[in-house]
Design a protein around this motif. Structure first.
Motif, PDB file in Angstrom:
ATOM      1  N   TRP A   1       0.854  -1.205   0.000  1.00  0.00           N
ATOM      2  CA  TRP A   1       0.000   0.000   0.000  1.00  0.00           C
ATOM      3  C   TRP A   1       0.879   1.240   0.000  1.00  0.00           C
ATOM      4  CZ3 TRP A   1      -4.400   2.279  -0.959  1.00  0.00           C
ATOM      5  CH2 TRP A   1      -4.766   3.458  -0.292  1.00  0.00           C
TER       6      TRP A   1
ATOM      7  N   HIS B   1     -12.206   7.495   4.977  1.00  0.00           N
ATOM      8  CA  HIS B   1     -11.594   6.726   3.877  1.00  0.00           C
ATOM      9  C   HIS B   1     -12.075   5.265   3.873  1.00  0.00           C
ATOM     10  CE1 HIS B   1      -7.918   6.865   1.021  1.00  0.00           C
ATOM     11  NE2 HIS B   1      -8.776   5.938   0.628  1.00  0.00           N
TER      12      HIS B   1
ATOM     13  N   ILE C   1     -13.363  -3.250  -4.280  1.00  0.00           N
ATOM     14  CA  ILE C   1     -13.220  -1.782  -4.315  1.00  0.00           C
ATOM     15  C   ILE C   1     -14.339  -1.170  -5.160  1.00  0.00           C
ATOM     16  CG2 ILE C   1     -11.763   0.212  -4.886  1.00  0.00           C
ATOM     17  CD1 ILE C   1      -9.338  -1.478  -4.804  1.00  0.00           C
TER      18      ILE C   1
ATOM     19  N   GLY D   1     -14.315   3.103  -0.856  1.00  0.00           N
ATOM     20  CA  GLY D   1     -13.952   1.955  -1.696  1.00  0.00           C
ATOM     21  C   GLY D   1     -12.876   1.177  -0.972  1.00  0.00           C
TER      22      GLY D   1
ATOM     23  N   GLY E   1      -4.078  -0.715  -3.479  1.00  0.00           N
ATOM     24  CA  GLY E   1      -5.229   0.160  -3.707  1.00  0.00           C
ATOM     25  C   GLY E   1      -5.462   0.442  -5.180  1.00  0.00           C
ATOM     26  N   ALA E   2      -6.620   1.044  -5.441  1.00  0.00           N
ATOM     27  CA  ALA E   2      -6.938   1.464  -6.808  1.00  0.00           C
ATOM     28  C   ALA E   2      -6.037   2.629  -7.214  1.00  0.00           C
ATOM     29  CB  ALA E   2      -8.399   1.887  -6.888  1.00  0.00           C
ATOM     30  N   GLY E   3      -5.629   3.427  -6.222  1.00  0.00           N
ATOM     31  CA  GLY E   3      -4.736   4.548  -6.487  1.00  0.00           C
ATOM     32  C   GLY E   3      -3.285   4.125  -6.284  1.00  0.00           C
TER      33      GLY E   3
ATOM     34  N   THR F   1     -10.443  -2.158  -0.494  1.00  0.00           N
ATOM     35  CA  THR F   1      -9.847  -3.373  -1.053  1.00  0.00           C
ATOM     36  C   THR F   1     -10.222  -4.536  -0.149  1.00  0.00           C
ATOM     37  OG1 THR F   1      -7.958  -2.109  -1.863  1.00  0.00           O
ATOM     38  CG2 THR F   1      -7.675  -4.491  -1.713  1.00  0.00           C
TER      39      THR F   1
ATOM     40  N   ARG G   1      -9.037  11.548  -3.407  1.00  0.00           N
ATOM     41  CA  ARG G   1      -7.926  11.773  -2.486  1.00  0.00           C
ATOM     42  C   ARG G   1      -8.106  13.150  -1.850  1.00  0.00           C
ATOM     43  NH1 ARG G   1      -7.098   7.028  -2.477  1.00  0.00           N
ATOM     44  NH2 ARG G   1      -5.263   5.951  -3.270  1.00  0.00           N
TER      45      ARG G   1
HETATM   46  O1  LIG Z   1      -7.869   1.846  -3.349  1.00  0.00           O
HETATM   47  C1  LIG Z   1      -7.520   2.976  -3.022  1.00  0.00           C
HETATM   48  O2  LIG Z   1      -6.688   3.635  -3.640  1.00  0.00           O
HETATM   49  C2  LIG Z   1      -8.113   3.530  -1.849  1.00  0.00           C
HETATM   50  O3  LIG Z   1      -8.018   4.694  -1.583  1.00  0.00           O
HETATM   51  C3  LIG Z   1      -8.827   2.577  -0.996  1.00  0.00           C
HETATM   52  O4  LIG Z   1      -9.577   3.139  -0.087  1.00  0.00           O
END
Ligand SMILES: O=C(O)C(=O)CO
Length: 309
Positions: free
Chosen positions: A47, A272, A92, A275, A67-69, A277, A224
């Protein structure tokens, strides 16, 4: 043997190690800080990063984000030849879509106003609009926005979208690039930010943008905290240019005690969790992606390192 290193939550690491042992026994799944022979580690799933972690992996080939980001990973630490991959997994997308539907409906049905009225001991009724009389616009049209749009579609909101390069999404009027931003914003009664955080998008939710929305518009930021200028939001709310905000992210996180977001009557703040994971589903996306990489194919969600997403 090919090795992957997991760095992060211990419970997740243990669960994933067991699942890898069953489903991908040809890959040795290791959990930080038990590196074993670090030269064998070609893949990392994390992460966030530390300089020590990256320095300890001389043969790293692919970094998988949990994460998605990917902005939470300090990619300046990562050598340029290392590929970076976002997490695309049903946990997510489904949880994000749920959150956006909840927030859009709450704003559409004036929940912030009614909560304030309740707290003040007042019984005030406002006109109720149909969803088809309300326009919701998405800043950013990636996987999370598309899943949210799909979840909102049955409610019959008017749906708009804006992205840097434009996109073709059924039932959504889309706008592209800098020239498309103002006409898009002028129509968004509820603006949802699901942009990646890059040098171009940092601070995009600012006074200038709020002034381009219709008077009394509301915003949802589930991307974000770095997208939003906190003082500009409070000023726009206090002056009535914006009516309310749903914020799932902040800068910094956790937000320090006493920050105005905690007590502002027009702000709904969540920590937070929009979404999330999900360990149980994300591991299968990781395995599928690792199989693609080992077969010489492109992984899903590979980041363009120059572009930052
Ligand atoms: O998946 C991401 O980037 C998140 O911010 C998860 O909360």
């Amino acid at each position: 043997m090919t090795s992957i290193l997991h760095c992060g939550d211990e419970e997740r690491g243990t669960l994933w190690r067991d699942i890898f042992a069953r489903e991908m026994p040809e890959v040795d799944f290791r959990c930080w800080p038990d590196l074993g022979d670090a030269k064998e580690i070609r893949f990392l799933v994390a992460w966030t990063l530390t300089p020590e972690l990256i320095a300890s992996l001389p043969n790293l080939e692919v970094l998988f984000s949990i994460g998605a980001g990917v902005d939470q990973l300090d990619l300046s630490l990562v050598p340029p030849h290392v590929r970076v991959v976002r997490m695309i997994e049903p946990g997510i997308t489904v949880t994000m879509a749920q959150y956006i539907v909840m927030a859009a409906l709450a704003l559409h049905r004036d929940l912030p106003f009614y909560l304030a009225e309740q707290r003040a001991g007042r019984w005030t009724q406002r006109d109720v609009l149909l969803c088809s009389e309300r326009t919701v616009g998405f800043l950013g049209l990636g996987e999370l926005a598309r899943a949210s749009i799909q979840a909102l579609r049955p409610l019959s909101f008017n749906l708009l979208g804006w992205s840097r390069c434009g996109a073709d999404i059924e039932g959504v009027e889309t706008y592209a690039g800098p020239d498309g931003l103002d006409p898009f914003l002028a129509r968004c009664e509820i603006l949802v930010c699901l942009l990646p955080l890059t040098e171009e998008t940092r601070g995009i939710l600012c006074r200038k943008l709020f002034d381009r929305l219709p008077h009394g518009a509301a915003i949802i930021n589930a991307a974000r905290g770095g997208h939003l200028i906190a003082e500009d939001l409070c000023a726009a709310l206090d002056e009535g240019q914006l009516s309310a905000a749903f914020l799932d992210v902040a800068s910094p996180e956790p937000l320090p005690q006493g920050h105005p977001f905690y007590s502002h009557p027009a702000i709904f703040l969540t920590p937070h969790i929009a979404g999330v994971t999900r360990r149980e589903t994300a591991v299968h996306s990781l395995i599928a992606n690792l199989r693609r990489v080992l077969a010489g194919e492109e992984p899903d969600g590979e980041v363009d390192r120059a572009r930052g997403y």
